[in-house]
Design an enzyme around this catalytic site. Sequence first.
Site, PDB file in Angstrom:
ATOM      1  N   ARG A  78       0.850  -1.192   0.000  1.00  0.00           N
ATOM      2  CA  ARG A  78       0.000   0.000   0.000  1.00  0.00           C
ATOM      3  C   ARG A  78       0.886   1.242   0.000  1.00  0.00           C
ATOM      4  NH1 ARG A  78      -2.739   2.988   4.648  1.00  0.00           N
ATOM      5  NH2 ARG A  78      -3.887   4.521   3.442  1.00  0.00           N
ATOM      6  N   HIS A 122      -2.684  11.070   0.903  1.00  0.00           N
ATOM      7  CA  HIS A 122      -2.249  10.778   2.267  1.00  0.00           C
ATOM      8  C   HIS A 122      -1.586  12.037   2.829  1.00  0.00           C
ATOM      9  CE1 HIS A 122      -1.170   7.229   5.093  1.00  0.00           C
ATOM     10  NE2 HIS A 122      -0.815   8.330   5.730  1.00  0.00           N
ATOM     11  N   GLU A 167      -7.642   8.393   6.052  1.00  0.00           N
ATOM     12  CA  GLU A 167      -7.997   8.924   7.365  1.00  0.00           C
ATOM     13  C   GLU A 167      -8.541  10.350   7.327  1.00  0.00           C
ATOM     14  OE1 GLU A 167      -4.811   8.340  10.150  1.00  0.00           O
ATOM     15  OE2 GLU A 167      -4.956   6.169  10.020  1.00  0.00           O
ATOM     16  N   ASN A 292      -7.996   1.422   9.305  1.00  0.00           N
ATOM     17  CA  ASN A 292      -6.760   1.658  10.062  1.00  0.00           C
ATOM     18  C   ASN A 292      -7.108   1.623  11.533  1.00  0.00           C
ATOM     19  OD1 ASN A 292      -5.670   2.143   7.564  1.00  0.00           O
ATOM     20  ND2 ASN A 292      -5.093   4.271   7.954  1.00  0.00           N
ATOM     21  N   TYR A 294      -5.328   1.453  15.563  1.00  0.00           N
ATOM     22  CA  TYR A 294      -4.147   1.456  16.429  1.00  0.00           C
ATOM     23  C   TYR A 294      -4.444   1.254  17.914  1.00  0.00           C
ATOM     24  CZ  TYR A 294      -1.346   2.894  12.468  1.00  0.00           C
ATOM     25  OH  TYR A 294      -0.704   2.907  11.263  1.00  0.00           O
ATOM     26  N   GLU A 351      -3.932  -0.373   7.846  1.00  0.00           N
ATOM     27  CA  GLU A 351      -2.838   0.039   8.735  1.00  0.00           C
ATOM     28  C   GLU A 351      -3.071  -0.534  10.116  1.00  0.00           C
ATOM     29  OE1 GLU A 351      -1.832   4.213   9.203  1.00  0.00           O
ATOM     30  OE2 GLU A 351      -2.124   4.550   7.059  1.00  0.00           O
TER      31      GLU A 351
HETATM   32  C1  FCB Z   1      -1.799   6.852  10.782  1.00  0.00           C
HETATM   33  C2  FCB Z   1      -1.303   7.439   9.486  1.00  0.00           C
HETATM   34  C3  FCB Z   1       0.069   6.977   9.085  1.00  0.00           C
HETATM   35  C4  FCB Z   1       0.996   6.848  10.280  1.00  0.00           C
HETATM   36  C5  FCB Z   1       0.339   6.031  11.358  1.00  0.00           C
HETATM   37  C6  FCB Z   1       1.203   5.772  12.556  1.00  0.00           C
HETATM   38  O1  FCB Z   1      -2.712   7.717  11.365  1.00  0.00           O
HETATM   39  O2  FCB Z   1      -2.179   7.129   8.432  1.00  0.00           O
HETATM   40  O3  FCB Z   1       0.564   7.882   8.129  1.00  0.00           O
HETATM   41  O4  FCB Z   1       1.400   8.071  10.717  1.00  0.00           O
HETATM   42  O5  FCB Z   1      -0.848   6.637  11.761  1.00  0.00           O
END
Ligand code: FCB
Length: 440
Positions: A78, A122, A167, A292, A294, A351
């Site tokens: 990607r 991006h 995002e 995405n 985290y 992500e």
């Molecule tokens: C996301 C972003 C990516 C990177 C990660 C850690 O929010 O899409 O560019 O910074 O976090």
Amino acid sequence: MSFSRSDFPEGFLFGAATAAYQIEGAQYGGAGHSHWDTFAATPGNVIRREDGAQACDHYHRYEEDFDILKAGGFDAYRFSTSWARVQPEGKGPANPEGLDFYDRLVDAMLARDLKPFLTLYHWELPSALADIGGWANREIPERFADFSELVMGRIGDRVSATATLNEPWCVAFLSHFLGHHAPGLRDIRATARAMHHVMLAHGLATERMRGLGHENLGIVLNFDRAIPASGSAEDRAATATQDAVFNRWFIEAITKGAYPEEALAFLGPHMPAGWEADMATINKPLDWLGVNYYTRHVVKANADDPMSPINLDAELPTTQMGWEIYPEGLEYFLTWLKDEQVGDTPLYVTENGMAWDDRVENGTVFDPERIGFIDGHYQAALRAIKAGANVKGFFYWSLLDNYEWAFGYEKRFGMVHVDFDSMVRTPKASYHALKAAMAR
Ligand code: FCB
């Protein structure tokens, strides 16, 4: 890793992700300036005022980077296109060197059997467009549709999948309300406009690309699990607001043609005139959705600022970013998206990854923490698949240590270590562990 490729459905894609500004080196190839260049140059925004001028020098080293992916046994990659590289002034004729670069890049992926997953935007808006108000200006979605046509006219015949934006929450809210990313505003009117214009940009570009016959079009959204700090009505309401602004606004514009009431309660008075009429353009089926994910946040009401609830200190182990490690949130969102939003539409985890202050010893990088993180999140995706979510692939963020926006080069997310002086790449233990799992 406790999983193997054979645990996943036939054809599941294992990939890694990057983004243009974070790795390419924005100074090369006749690229124009972007608002990230100016945000980074403004003292106080980015650690040590670091920028993406050099980044990982991927512009010159992409063959080596793709060899690493290939040797690891990955199926897909990607990447994103820099708007200012393709159109230095944000509109008008293309910079031939810019389009040539992405042409070479896609061919280099295909030569190694890596499926190209393109993200058109991006985050690096050309400065010439920032000068006319950036995402607060309704002209930007129109120019974005032009940009999408230019890029796809050159490489659209060879990419496997295309996302419009990465995002939109970060593009709009993080950057215009919280001020943490370019353009660094704290302005509710600009926020409301940007929140809508990013979605209009998605809708217009999708319409334009479909009209030209391009297929497999989607978007990449980020999700963050919001959990109330207590059972009080205030904390529950604050959590619902956070969930609406972060997790529901963007997907529900697409799936329901409406923005959530809990968010409109605050943003409504600042929305651009006539926004309702645009919803039909946004409310169109996706071919796929990128997720995405985290972390999570535990939310407490903030009487002074209902749009920015208080996030409690971490209770769970955290990454180098201070983000709690909570794989259950990924499982939650993948099943929620299936149940409430997109049904059987293919989902890709576009992500997921962790930053860590990796230990480098005699040319070897030990990152057992990252191996545990990856293991936990792939297992969470497997549970969602068992529950019926149509998850088709998983991209680790990131292939390389890179420019982590306001954190400069300090936070290392890569499964490949980069020495930013010599530009030497060293695959970490996590890369080798994932390679072994994918080979099983
Ligand atoms: C996301 C972003 C990516 C990177 C990660 C850690 O929010 O899409 O560019 O910074 O976090």
